[in-house]
Design a protein around this motif. Structure first.
Motif, PDB file in Angstrom:
ATOM      1  N   SER A  98       0.860  -0.756  -0.275  1.00 23.54           N
ATOM      2  CA  SER A  98       0.239   0.020   0.134  1.00 23.54           C
ATOM      3  C   SER A  98       1.150   1.429  -0.076  1.00 23.54           C
ATOM      4  CB  SER A  98      -1.167   0.115   1.714  1.00 23.54           C
ATOM      5  OG  SER A  98      -1.517   1.507   1.239  1.00 23.54           O
ATOM      6  N   ASP A 155      -0.598   3.896   0.242  1.00 22.95           N
ATOM      7  CA  ASP A 155      -1.131   5.244   0.794  1.00 22.95           C
ATOM      8  C   ASP A 155      -0.638   6.292   1.751  1.00 22.95           C
ATOM      9  OD1 ASP A 155      -4.298   4.482  -0.467  1.00 22.95           O
ATOM     10  OD2 ASP A 155      -4.497   3.289   1.085  1.00 22.95           O
ATOM     11  N   GLY A 178      -3.852  12.562  -3.407  1.00 21.09           N
ATOM     12  CA  GLY A 178      -3.946  11.081  -3.680  1.00 21.09           C
ATOM     13  C   GLY A 178      -3.663  10.569  -5.473  1.00 21.09           C
ATOM     14  N   ARG A 179      -3.749   9.464  -6.172  1.00 23.90           N
ATOM     15  CA  ARG A 179      -3.582   9.058  -7.179  1.00 23.90           C
ATOM     16  C   ARG A 179      -3.675   9.403  -8.531  1.00 23.90           C
ATOM     17  NH1 ARG A 179      -2.290   3.589  -4.674  1.00 23.90           N
ATOM     18  NH2 ARG A 179      -3.660   2.599  -3.304  1.00 23.90           N
TER      19      ARG A 179
END
Length: 496
Positions: free
Chosen positions: A137, A139, A146-147
Motif C-alpha cells: 500500500s 496510501d 492522491g493517485r
C-alpha cells in the motif's frame, strides 16, 4: 700341450650382473648389498613423501572450499559460472525489478510497479517462477491529490538477520512528496515465504536505515530556538521491541549554504552498514555502533554530507565551489585528513585488505575516474589508478578494475599490478564467482578470466543464447547470485 682326453680342465667362472653383463668391479658388490638392505627404508620414505604431498593438497583443497563458502555469502558474488554458461530463464519486465536477494542465491524479491500501487513478488532465482505476491500500500506516502497525480514510485529494500532467518525491510517512496513531507510506509516480511511480519510507518521528517540485525529510526525534535536534537532508536524489525536508544546534542539547523552566486541546500541523512550508523545534519556527522554505542562525531565549518567508507572510515564533503575538490577523511581513530575524493562503490568487497580505504575522484565522464587507495589509519595515499570505469571488485586482497579495454588486477595495499588482460572493448560490467573475474562487454560477449592470473578461461557470445536481435545491453547485474543481462528492447536473460 693339450689336456688328455677323458679329463676335465679347470675353468674360472666369471660372475655376471643382473643384466647378463660381466661384473668385473668387485667394489660394486658391497653397494648392491647395502641397496638391498636399505630398500625397505627408501620405499617407506617415498611413501611418506607421497602421503605428505597428498596431505598438503588435501589441506589446500579444504582451504579453497572454505574460501568459496565464505565468498558465497558476500553480496555481489555470483554462483559458480559453468563452461559454457546457459540461460536459466528469460527475464521479462513482469518479473519485477530486483529489490532484495540472497547472496547465496536461494531467494529473490522483485517489485512489480503497476497502476495504483506496487506488488512485491518472491522469485525463484534458479527458474524465474513466482513463489508469492504481496501488495504494498502507498496510501501513507501519497501526495495531496492522491493517485490522480500519478506519482513516481520506487521501492528500496534491505536485508537484516534474525534468529529465524533473513528478513527484508522494504520502503515505498513516492515523488513528488506531500508538502511538508510524507510518512514512509515500511513492510517487514519473510523473503522466503512472503509472510508479512510488520508494517511500521516512519513519520514525516524521520529517517530510517538498517544494520545487520536492527531497524534504526532517527527522529528530530526542534528546541524552539532554531536548534534540533535527534533521537536514534534501534528496534527488532519484526516485533518493534526497542534494543537501544541514543540522542545527539542540540545543534543549530543549517540547511542552506550560499557560496558566491550558488545556493546549496541539504537534507538530513541516515546511513548504516552491518556495524555502524551514520547521521548527518547541519554541518555535523554522528557515528554510532550497530548496538548504539557512540563512535564519535565530526563537526565542520559549513554544511555538507558524509558517507561511510570501508575500514571504519567516513568521508565528509562540505558544500563548496566544486572547481576545488575538498573533503575530510575521518579515520577509525578519529584523525582527519584533507582529501579530494569520495568513498568508492565496490560491486564486491570480501573484507580483505582491512587497512585500506578506496576512494574515487573525478566526474566519471568518458575518461573514467581516479581510484585512490589510502591507508585507513593515516589517510596517506598508497596508490592511484586513472581512467577506471564502473565499479571495482575487491577479492582476496586484490582490486580488479576496468581501465579502457583492459581488466587490471592490483594488490590492494601496494598497487602492484598482478595482471592486465585486454578484452577487446570497454567492459560494461565486472563481477566474480570467486574463481573467475566475469566480464560482459557491450558487444554482448561474456569473458571469464582466472581470478589469480587473468588467464582467459571462457568466452561466450551472448547473441547465441538470445532469440532474435535484442539490441544493445541496457543493464548487467547480480540477480541473487545469478547473472542478469537486460537488453534495450526490454528482454533479458538470467545465466547460470
Amino acid at each position: 700341450m693339450s689336456a688328455p682326453v677323458g679329463h676335465l680342465a679347470r675353468v674360472e667362472l666369471e660372475e655376471l650382473d643382473g643384466h647378463g653383463a660381466v661384473d668385473d668391479e668387485p667394489s660394486a658388490r658391497p653397494f648392491r648389498s647395502r641397496a638391498r638392505r636399505h630398500a625397505g627404508r627408501v620405499t617407506a620414505s617415498v611413501v611418506a613423501l607421497v602421503l605428505v604431498l597428498l596431505g598438503v593438497q588435501s589441506w589446500l583443497d579444504a582451504r579453497e572450499r572454505a574460501r568459496l563458502r565464505y565468498l558465497a555469502d558476500v553480496p555481489g558474488v555470483l554462483r559458480p559460472v559453468p563452461d559454457p554458461p546457459g540461460v536459466l530463464w528469460p527475464w521479462t519486465p513482469g518479473v519485477g525489478s530486483l529489490v532484495a536477494g540472497d547472496s547465496a542465491g536461494g531467494w529473490a524479491v522483485g517489485a512489480d510497479y503497476r497502476a495504483g500501487g506496487v506488488d512485491l513478488r518472491g522469485i525463484d532465482p534458479a527458474t524465474g517462477d513466482r513463489q508469492w505476491s504481496v501488495p504494498f500500500s502507498l496510501d501513507a506516502a501519497l501526495p495531496p491529490g492522491g493517485r490522480s497525480e500519478i506519482p513516481s514510485v520506487w521501492v528500496r529494500c534491505t536485508t537484516v538477520r534474525s534468529g529465524d532467518g533473513p528478513l527484508a525491510v522494504c520502503a515505498a517512496e513516492v515523488s513528488p512528496a506531500a508538502s511538508g513531507g510524507a510518512a514512509t510506509p515500511l513492510m517487514v516480511l519473510d523473503p522466503v515465504a512472503g509472510t508479512v511480519l510488520a508494517t511500521p510507518t516512519v513519520p514525516a521528517g524521520s529517517l530510517w536505515s538498517t544494520t545487520e540485525s536492527h531497524l534504526v529510526r532517527a527522529t528530530p525534535a526542534e528546541d524552539g530556538r532554531g536548534g534540533v536534537r535527534w533521537t536514534l532508536t534501534g528496534t527488532d524489525p519484526a516485533t518493534g521491541s526497542v534494543q537501544w536508544r541514543r540522542s545527539t546534542p542540540v545543534v543549530p539547523q543549517v540547511h542552506e549554504v550560499r557560496i558566491g552566486d550558488d545556493v546549496f541546500r541539504s537534507d538530513p541523512a541516515l546511513a548504516a552498514d552491518d556495524d555502524r550508523v551514520l547521521l548527518t545534519d547541519s554541518g555535523h556527522a554522528w557515528l554510532f555502533g550497530a548496538d548504539g554505542s557512540p563512535r564519535g562525531d565530526v563537526t565542520v565549518a559549513t554544511d555538507g554530507w558524509a558517507e561511510l567508507g570501508r575500514a571504519g572510515t567516513l568521508v565528509w564533503m562540505p558544500w563548496q565551489n566544486f572547481a576545488v575538490p575538498a573533503g575530510v577523511l575521518v579515520t577509525a581513530a578519529g584523525a582527519r585528513v584533507a582529501v579530494g575524493e569520495l568513498p568508492a562503490r565496490l560491486s564486491v568487497d570480501d573484507g580483505t585488505a582491512p587497512g585500506v580505504v578506496l576512494l574515487t575522484g573525478g566526474d566519471g565522464g568518458w575518461d573514467g575516474v581516479a581510484l585512490v587507495a589510502r591507508d585507513a589509519a593515516t589517510g596517506d595515499e598508497l596508490w592511484r589508478a586513472e581512467g577506471v570505469r564502473g565499479e571495482p571488485l575487491l577479492v582476496d586482497g586484490v582490486v580488479h578494475t576496468a581501465e579502457g579495454a583492459d581488466v587490471v588486477a592490483r594488490d590492494a595495499r601496494t598497487g602492484e599490478v598482478r595482471w592486465s588482460v585486454p578484452v577487446g572493448a570497454v567492459p560494461a560490467w565486472l563481477g566474480t564467482d570467486g574463481s573467475l573475474v566475469v566480464v560482459v562487454t557491450p558487444d554482448r560477449t561474456l569473458h571469464g578470466l582466472g581470478l589469480g592470473d587473468g588467464r582467459p578461461a571462457l568466452s561466450v557470445d551472448l547473441n547465441r543464447l538470445t532469440p532474435g536481435d535484442p539490441a544493445g545491453i541496457d543493464q548487467v547485474a547480480d540477480y541473487a547470485g545469478r547473472l542478469l543481462v537486460r537488453f534495450r528492447d526490454g528482454s533479458g536473460i538470467v545465466l547460470g
